[in-house]
Write a protein that holds these residues in place. Sequence first.
Motif, mmCIF file in Angstrom:
data_model
loop_
_atom_site.group_PDB
_atom_site.id
_atom_site.type_symbol
_atom_site.label_atom_id
_atom_site.label_comp_id
_atom_site.label_asym_id
_atom_site.label_seq_id
_atom_site.Cartn_x
_atom_site.Cartn_y
_atom_site.Cartn_z
ATOM 1 N N MET A 1 0.826 -1.201 0.000
ATOM 2 C CA MET A 1 0.000 0.000 0.000
ATOM 3 C C MET A 1 0.862 1.254 0.000
ATOM 4 O O MET A 1 1.787 1.392 0.812
ATOM 5 N N LEU A 2 0.578 2.162 -0.921
ATOM 6 C CA LEU A 2 1.110 3.517 -0.862
ATOM 7 C C LEU A 2 0.107 4.329 -0.065
ATOM 8 O O LEU A 2 -1.051 4.444 -0.453
ATOM 9 N N LEU A 3 0.523 4.875 1.054
ATOM 10 C CA LEU A 3 -0.389 5.641 1.904
ATOM 11 C C LEU A 3 0.057 7.097 1.932
ATOM 12 O O LEU A 3 0.977 7.483 2.653
ATOM 13 N N TYR A 4 -0.612 7.902 1.111
ATOM 14 C CA TYR A 4 -0.296 9.319 1.009
ATOM 15 C C TYR A 4 -1.029 10.119 2.077
ATOM 16 O O TYR A 4 -2.175 9.808 2.429
ATOM 17 N N ALA A 5 -0.372 11.145 2.592
ATOM 18 C CA ALA A 5 -1.080 12.125 3.418
ATOM 19 C C ALA A 5 -1.873 13.010 2.459
ATOM 20 O O ALA A 5 -1.323 13.536 1.483
ATOM 21 N N ARG A 6 -3.165 13.128 2.684
ATOM 22 C CA ARG A 6 -4.035 13.854 1.761
ATOM 23 C C ARG A 6 -3.627 15.323 1.673
ATOM 24 O O ARG A 6 -3.331 15.968 2.681
ATOM 25 N N THR A 7 -3.583 15.850 0.481
ATOM 26 C CA THR A 7 -3.281 17.256 0.242
ATOM 27 C C THR A 7 -4.582 18.006 -0.044
ATOM 28 O O THR A 7 -5.665 17.437 0.004
ATOM 29 N N GLU A 8 -4.447 19.291 -0.373
ATOM 30 C CA GLU A 8 -5.626 20.094 -0.676
ATOM 31 C C GLU A 8 -6.011 20.021 -2.152
ATOM 32 O O GLU A 8 -6.938 20.705 -2.595
ATOM 33 N N ALA A 9 -5.302 19.179 -2.910
ATOM 34 C CA ALA A 9 -5.626 19.022 -4.326
ATOM 35 C C ALA A 9 -7.004 18.376 -4.486
ATOM 36 O O ALA A 9 -7.436 17.579 -3.652
ATOM 37 N N ALA A 10 -7.684 18.696 -5.588
ATOM 38 C CA ALA A 10 -9.042 18.180 -5.816
ATOM 39 C C ALA A 10 -9.041 16.680 -6.071
ATOM 40 O O ALA A 10 -9.934 15.959 -5.631
ATOM 41 N N LEU A 11 -8.013 16.192 -6.772
ATOM 42 C CA LEU A 11 -7.950 14.774 -7.137
ATOM 43 C C LEU A 11 -7.009 14.034 -6.203
ATOM 44 O O LEU A 11 -5.856 14.426 -6.031
ATOM 45 N N GLN A 12 -7.517 12.952 -5.580
ATOM 46 C CA GLN A 12 -6.732 12.167 -4.636
ATOM 47 C C GLN A 12 -6.780 10.694 -5.038
ATOM 48 O O GLN A 12 -7.826 10.194 -5.455
ATOM 49 N N PRO A 13 -5.663 9.970 -4.941
ATOM 50 C CA PRO A 13 -5.656 8.553 -5.335
ATOM 51 C C PRO A 13 -6.396 7.668 -4.342
ATOM 52 O O PRO A 13 -6.299 7.859 -3.138
ATOM 53 N N ASP A 14 -7.167 6.726 -4.861
ATOM 54 C CA ASP A 14 -7.883 5.750 -4.042
ATOM 55 C C ASP A 14 -8.148 4.539 -4.935
ATOM 56 O O ASP A 14 -9.216 4.408 -5.524
ATOM 57 N N ASP A 15 -7.158 3.658 -5.044
ATOM 58 C CA ASP A 15 -7.237 2.574 -6.016
ATOM 59 C C ASP A 15 -6.729 1.265 -5.425
ATOM 60 O O ASP A 15 -6.037 1.237 -4.402
ATOM 61 N N ARG A 16 -7.068 0.182 -6.105
ATOM 62 C CA ARG A 16 -6.532 -1.141 -5.794
ATOM 63 C C ARG A 16 -6.212 -1.814 -7.111
ATOM 64 O O ARG A 16 -7.029 -1.860 -8.030
ATOM 65 N N PHE A 17 -4.995 -2.309 -7.239
ATOM 66 C CA PHE A 17 -4.547 -2.981 -8.456
ATOM 67 C C PHE A 17 -4.110 -4.400 -8.102
ATOM 68 O O PHE A 17 -3.539 -4.636 -7.030
ATOM 69 N N LEU A 18 -4.359 -5.334 -8.986
ATOM 70 C CA LEU A 18 -3.862 -6.694 -8.814
ATOM 71 C C LEU A 18 -2.701 -6.872 -9.779
ATOM 72 O O LEU A 18 -2.879 -6.835 -10.998
ATOM 73 N N MET A 19 -1.496 -7.016 -9.229
ATOM 74 C CA MET A 19 -0.288 -7.094 -10.039
ATOM 75 C C MET A 19 0.417 -8.423 -9.800
ATOM 76 O O MET A 19 0.936 -8.671 -8.700
ATOM 77 N N GLU A 20 0.403 -9.270 -10.790
ATOM 78 C CA GLU A 20 1.057 -10.578 -10.717
ATOM 79 C C GLU A 20 0.634 -11.344 -9.462
ATOM 80 O O GLU A 20 1.453 -11.958 -8.772
ATOM 81 N N GLY A 21 -0.660 -11.273 -9.167
ATOM 82 C CA GLY A 21 -1.208 -12.039 -8.062
ATOM 83 C C GLY A 21 -1.196 -11.357 -6.709
ATOM 84 O O GLY A 21 -1.689 -11.907 -5.725
ATOM 85 N N ASN A 22 -0.626 -10.140 -6.631
ATOM 86 C CA ASN A 22 -0.581 -9.411 -5.360
ATOM 87 C C ASN A 22 -1.341 -8.093 -5.477
ATOM 88 O O ASN A 22 -1.234 -7.391 -6.482
ATOM 89 N N ALA A 23 -2.115 -7.778 -4.435
ATOM 90 C CA ALA A 23 -2.876 -6.531 -4.425
ATOM 91 C C ALA A 23 -1.964 -5.361 -4.056
ATOM 92 O O ALA A 23 -1.175 -5.456 -3.114
ATOM 93 N N ILE A 24 -2.075 -4.280 -4.808
ATOM 94 C CA ILE A 24 -1.369 -3.040 -4.507
ATOM 95 C C ILE A 24 -2.425 -1.957 -4.308
ATOM 96 O O ILE A 24 -3.183 -1.641 -5.222
ATOM 97 N N TYR A 25 -2.482 -1.403 -3.118
ATOM 98 C CA TYR A 25 -3.442 -0.354 -2.795
ATOM 99 C C TYR A 25 -2.754 1.011 -2.877
ATOM 100 O O TYR A 25 -1.579 1.153 -2.526
ATOM 101 N N VAL A 26 -3.508 1.998 -3.296
ATOM 102 C CA VAL A 26 -3.053 3.386 -3.239
ATOM 103 C C VAL A 26 -4.139 4.149 -2.494
ATOM 104 O O VAL A 26 -5.269 4.266 -2.955
ATOM 105 N N ARG A 27 -3.801 4.617 -1.289
ATOM 106 C CA ARG A 27 -4.783 5.268 -0.429
ATOM 107 C C ARG A 27 -4.272 6.637 0.024
ATOM 108 O O ARG A 27 -3.068 6.920 -0.004
ATOM 109 N N THR A 28 -5.216 7.475 0.477
ATOM 110 C CA THR A 28 -4.844 8.759 1.086
ATOM 111 C C THR A 28 -5.419 8.806 2.493
ATOM 112 O O THR A 28 -6.532 8.336 2.743
ATOM 113 N N LEU A 29 -4.632 9.339 3.406
ATOM 114 C CA LEU A 29 -5.071 9.524 4.786
ATOM 115 C C LEU A 29 -5.395 11.003 4.957
ATOM 116 O O LEU A 29 -4.513 11.865 4.831
ATOM 117 N N ASP A 30 -6.655 11.308 5.207
ATOM 118 C CA ASP A 30 -7.103 12.700 5.293
ATOM 119 C C ASP A 30 -6.808 13.246 6.681
ATOM 120 O O ASP A 30 -7.547 13.009 7.640
#
Length: 358
Positions: free
Chosen positions: A300-329
């Motif tokens: 998981m990539l856990l970003y500290a949320r910024t004031e930008a309008a667009l924030q990442p919130d995704d889950r990808f399955l890569m070669e059998g492993n889940a990769i999350y991209v989240r923001t902590l507000d």
Amino acid sequence: MRKHKGIPIANVYYLLAYAFEFIGDDNFERVGIEEFENQQDMIAALLESGISRLLKQGLHKEYLPRAESLPTVRGKINVRGTFANAIAHRKTISCEFDELTEDNAFNQILKTTARMLIASKDVRGKTRDGLKKEMLYFSEVSELDPRSIRWDLLRFSRTNHGYRFLVSLCQLVIEGMLMRDSEGDDTIAPEISEEQMHRVYELFLLRYFQKEYPQLKPAAPQIPWAVDDGYATMLPAMKSDITLQGNKRILIIDAKYYGETLQHQARYGSTSIHSGNLYQIFTYTKNMAAAHPDEDVSGMLLYARTEAALQPDDRFLMEGNAIYVRTLDLSLDFSDIESQLGMIAEIAGGSSCSTISK
């Protein structure tokens, strides 16, 4: 509620409380309920409160080497120095000895930092007055050039353990807030630098999970390279920010604190996750999965949320492993931040056992 870059000052307090492990300490939690104009004012209040408690126990003393010419022998005689005194017709003996003193690096760091905060217009008068009174007890302690402090040489033990938190605050001020003004003089910025906030954010996440989700065995281990020939001497070390382990699950978290969470490609008019960050967490995940073939490993990539309008919130399955991209507000009430972290713990197979309520 005062904010800096969208983060309430109160939340910066809680980040520090977990990162520096003073959550649950009544002496410092009283500071947490106050209103502050800026981060510097809040840190100064924590330092003032901590020094006040330290003085009740007494300043730390340690034996330090001294060299001095004296009328009588003390310690070991320095023959060369004594001979030089004789040639100069001085009736003194050059001696080398150890002296128990308050004038050591720990107290010098506290005094140096306190003096800079006392001189700052960003610290309210009540806190400045408190620090001024406390510095009267440091009359035998020298000040340092803050830019020359060797933090790596400091060693903590049972006798000076009470200084660990206060020295950490001082280091945060000096490495994260010290700057030069237009006249070339040292001054303290009202807010912590982004680079130091990144380190605080990483440490906060690790300490938070360690305190609130100990069943997930939170740690920051080194991840072994999955090499075919076993030769990894020249490969760089892979050290995760946080690893959580639930029932047959491992979640590797890579903490990111940036001004911009996404990269913008003006040429193509698109926005995407930082490629280097994604490559990094994918590498961590695949190598950890190779080392633990019977575990469900995700990253998981856990970003500290910024004031930008667009924030990442995704889950990808890569070669059998889940990769999350989240923001902590971090702009929300801290109880809401805890809820976000609770959902992350659930991904790793944990259940909430939070000990803090707001």
